[in-house]
Design an enzyme around this catalytic site. Sequence first.
Site, PDB file in Angstrom:
ATOM      1  N   GLU A   1       0.891  -1.201  -0.005  1.00 49.51           N
ATOM      2  CA  GLU A   1      -0.095   0.018   0.075  1.00 49.51           C
ATOM      3  C   GLU A   1       1.000   1.448  -0.010  1.00 49.51           C
ATOM      4  O   GLU A   1       0.684   2.272  -0.661  1.00 49.51           O
ATOM      5  CB  GLU A   1      -0.938   0.049   1.301  1.00 49.51           C
TER       6      GLU A   1
ATOM      7  N   HIS B   1     -11.310  -4.097  10.733  1.00 51.75           N
ATOM      8  CA  HIS B   1     -11.904  -4.053   9.300  1.00 51.75           C
ATOM      9  C   HIS B   1     -13.142  -3.337   9.664  1.00 51.75           C
ATOM     10  O   HIS B   1     -14.068  -3.135   8.619  1.00 51.75           O
ATOM     11  CB  HIS B   1     -12.289  -5.487   8.626  1.00 51.75           C
TER      12      HIS B   1
END
Lengths: 320, 341
Positions: free
Chosen positions: A57, A127
């Site tokens: 990322e 999450h």
Amino acid sequence: MTVMRYQKALATAVRDEMAADPSVCYLGEDVVHSLRGVSSGLAAAHPGRVKDTPISEAAFTGFATGAAMAGMRPIVEYQIPTLLYVAFDQIVNQAQKIRLMTGGQTRVPVTYLFPGSGARLGLAGQHSDHPYTLLAHMGVKTLVPATPQDAYSLVRSAIRDDDPVAVFLPANCLPRKGDVDVAVTVPIGPAAIRREGTDVTVVAIGHLVHEALAVADDLADQVDVEVIDARAAHPFDWHTLTRSVTRTGRLVVLDDTNRTCGWAAEVAATAAEELFHHLRAPVRRVARADVPMPFAPVLERAVVPDREAITAAILETAKA
Amino acid sequence: MDTTELIRAYQTMRTIRLFEETVVTLVNANEIPGVTHEYIGQEAVATGMCAALGPDDVLTSTHRGHGHIIGRGADPGRMFAELMARVDGLNHGRGGSMHAADVSLGIYGANGIVGAGAPFAAGAAWASGAPGAAGEPTTDRRVRRVSVAFFGDGAINQGVLLETFNLAAAWELPMVFCCENNGYAVTTPAAASAKVTPSERATGFGLAVREVDGMDVEAVYEAAQWAVDHARSGRGPVFLDCRCYRFVGHNTGEHMLGLQYRTHDEIELWRGRDPITAVADRLRGHGLADADLARLDDEVQQHIDAAVTFARASASPEPATAMDYMYATPTLTTATRWGHR
Ligand SMILES: Cc1ncc(C[n+]2csc(CCOP(=O)(O)OP(=O)(O)O)c2C)c(N)n1
Ligand SMILES: [Mg+2]
């Protein structure tokens, strides 16, 4: 005008911008096969402009910065919204600052997409965050569209904007259906008044706009609630809020992020500073508890803003 | 290098050296605020690498960036003005030493975060060959632009840089990773932080690797030409492990701390291999007299003196402009935030 799901409106915005501008490209994990449903069909339509990235990322976020400085207009998709934390330096300390640090020598027109942001029952600690506050705090243009029309029009505006823009697409909004007119432009900045009212102003963002509207309808015979959809966590449309609070004298802010130093805290503090003489009741916040999301669905429901908490806040504010 | 190229390299290296010596003076005189990291001792690397670049090529730099920026041809006057926080600085006084950039020359900036600029170089390299990228799409595998990412031996332990090695190799990007292996990350010797050398690590990522004597500008230039050609011809990214040494402290203020991480003997040994003295000796071999070298030195001195004069004459930015340049597309509400002052 067609009826479209939010998720489809988002994908259509990306598809239309890719078709309109050959400098737009799409980067992310598993985007060729469109795991997240945003990039369906794009790789076939624009070979070479859609790239499956390694699970890196930080690198692919910085890669987008360099490509943008070299004339591209990259869209970066994060498979999980909390991957923002992995890429944080590259967004807030690099892409967002480069224009100022170089004295305006360059532009960084990158769009960061966070599809499925927020809690979704059972995704647990890592999450379930909805981290738009962090980017707003750093001055990044940060959008949280609530409706299919905004998912379409704001994402197009984000892609066309010459600065880094983050777009959080709440998990609870993705399945919503609504009218979408692809000819409608929604600029970055103005909020939308979703319901006019005279007693209490509720400012919300993302899926909480819909919760606020539902509660406002429920309370219609007791309190006349005005619902403002902020649309952007930053820039925040203070003018629309000022006009509303000047009339109602009462303000409730809804924010599905941690309460401490949250987005609602900023809105409430600024309202207290600037609108004190118009306020007839203390400003209230409904926000998440300051806790990592516990796994058990019953615990998750207990810590995110829900209709019960919103109702209570509105009634208390109306009475105070 | 032929005589002309070697003379140019000598001028560039002398300019970087004198620029940096002047920076130290200006820091000590409080004319330059903040922190600066001098490039003294490493001049051959930036000079040799930049000499191999074409006009459209891009580079990303580091906290120790003055050498890269001047080596690429940025104006020393505007560079001094930037360091001195003046409006005529390269970044109009918004960047300083650690963010100095000249995008018109493909310099995508020094960077205050170790390793963080390398992915920009990868993205710019990709943009030059991607269909739809700004400029001409390429028809064959030869690309318009090669990018160079400069970084140190310490950066090699940063995740984002290692990710970029991998991404560049996997996507066969036209870029050069130029590792300035000066043996230390601040006080920590390279060997204390990594089991294998930078070249060994780069090999494992699938990069084409060369070890280079970073104290010898001709060796760097020769390796850089090979690397740039390798990348430009579509054969993928290259890693140059340039062995070099910084003659001074990690930053201008380090000597005040009295740190003892390098021995006097070690420093003297490397100073004995001064890359500028080495070029001067070679130029004598090419037939230049001491008087010719003295004349070149005088020219550099005059150039730097004029640059400092230019910078000192430049104004400080107006406080009311502190928020200028933040957004390329300001919106009503970004521009009129309540009560920010
Ligand atoms: C990510 C990060 N960690 C730590 C620092 C503080 N720091 C600045 S320079 C430096 C050493 C870098 O060493 P190297 O990459 O070898 O470059 P050199 O200074 O030797 O040129 C450190 C630790 C930083 N700027 N960025
Ligand atoms: Mg080092």
